[in-house]
Design a protein around this motif. Sequence first.
Motif, short mmCIF file in Angstrom:
data_model
loop_
_atom_site.label_atom_id
_atom_site.label_comp_id
_atom_site.label_asym_id
_atom_site.label_seq_id
_atom_site.Cartn_x
_atom_site.Cartn_y
_atom_site.Cartn_z
N VAL A 23 -7.75 25.63 -12.53
CA VAL A 23 -9.19 25.43 -12.70
C VAL A 23 -9.50 25.10 -14.15
CG1 VAL A 23 -11.47 26.49 -12.43
CG2 VAL A 23 -9.66 27.01 -10.78
N GLY A 26 -8.91 21.50 -14.86
CA GLY A 26 -9.61 20.58 -13.98
C GLY A 26 -8.78 20.05 -12.83
N PRO A 29 -10.50 21.41 -8.45
CA PRO A 29 -11.96 21.48 -8.39
C PRO A 29 -12.48 22.14 -7.11
CG PRO A 29 -11.22 19.27 -7.85
CD PRO A 29 -9.99 20.04 -8.25
N THR A 30 -11.63 22.29 -6.09
CA THR A 30 -12.06 22.92 -4.85
C THR A 30 -11.02 23.93 -4.39
OG1 THR A 30 -10.96 21.34 -3.37
CG2 THR A 30 -13.17 20.75 -4.16
N ARG A 77 -16.37 24.85 -3.94
CA ARG A 77 -16.13 24.25 -5.24
C ARG A 77 -15.85 25.34 -6.28
NH1 ARG A 77 -16.19 19.18 -5.35
NH2 ARG A 77 -15.98 19.20 -7.61
N ALA A 79 -15.39 26.22 -10.44
CA ALA A 79 -15.75 25.77 -11.79
C ALA A 79 -15.62 26.94 -12.75
CB ALA A 79 -17.18 25.23 -11.81
N GLY A 105 -11.69 25.81 -19.97
CA GLY A 105 -11.97 24.40 -19.76
C GLY A 105 -12.07 23.62 -21.05
#
Length: 407
Positions: A23, A26, A29-30, A77, A79, A105
């Motif tokens: 995560v 990236g 994403p799901t 999703r 994030a 991130g």
Amino acid sequence: MTQTRTPRLERGRSALGPALALVHTGRAPTRAVLTAELGVTRATAGAVAAELEALGLIQVDARPAAPAGSQGRPSHRLAIAPDGPVVLAAQIHADGFRAALVGLGGRMVATAPGCMTVPADPAHIIDAVVEAGAGLLRETGRRCLGAGLAVPSAVAEPDGTALNPLHLSWPAGAPVRALFVEALAKSGVHGPDGSPVSGVAGNDVNLAALAEHRHGAGRGAQHLLCVATGHRGVGGALVLDGRLHTGSSGLALEVGHLTVNPAGLPCHCGSRGCLDVETDPLAFLTAAGREPGPEVSLLQQSRDLLRSEYADPTVRAAADLIVDRLGLGLAGLVNILNPDRVVLGGLHRELLDADPERLRAVVADRSLWGRSGSVPILAASLDHNSLVGAAEAAWQPVLDDPLATLG
């Protein structure tokens, strides 16, 4: 013999770190992608995502909007939690320092630049940059899980000493990591349990390469070569199979001391004509006939000159000279290392943007694989990538084992 099976809870805990890394970079994403990447069941992936959300590291959207025309229920999703914890990132360069709070991130939450003459005693500027970071923590109220420091020097391991800070007046072997840890404790930078956060230190270009590989122009490369010139000098770094290659004691890839002009300028290392003095901002300004001023950094003066006066024949000739010398060095590195991507930072990024074909042609003409292999040469895409890389080093213990850090 009785065969034992690993309980689902234990399997889920062992997957927390890999899941967070997916995560964080990236790549997941799901929840469906997370399930496939981890090679676990949907139930285990769901439990892992829920645990990371409970730790305040990610957020799970269980009811995402379906794209127009799609069929079936879209996957949850994943994030980064927007108000999650941060790490303190610090960078010291020839013209001062910058502190930042960086979330998962690679997201910059807050920054605090500082310009000062870098003193001979590294403790003074390390104290200053840490105090700037501590001020950001007080202002934002964010949880801090660690701290990382980028310095313009090779950092020898396992001692964490700055072996050759050539463009600073620090003594060789300055104990930068120990001084950083002391400064964190003095400034009251504490973790969730109230104890001082751990601090790590590394070479600025090494850390920039790590950041570009995870979040920038190097994402997806298997063997990434990064070469950059910041405020003074030139550095290089190599990421192999996703891991930073630092050599046996942290001193690998000192590319700044490749000779590209045997009759050239004397270098701080004792040689002549090294990349370090032939392709940095001072070399460019000098070749363009410009007298460096004290108002802003040499890097910013070089950028401004390229952007505003590139049409001037003298400036263009200076840029071409620097590009040709840089190309010689890159060609040698490509021959030796055979990377699948090259990323350039600092002034080198600006020179590539100004005339991308000239640099690529020099490398192709002089490297075995530059022409036939078409090694991509790209501009670094992250602003303050050494800061982001310092944050990556600080995040690593959390990525390795989130539960041990936060649980």
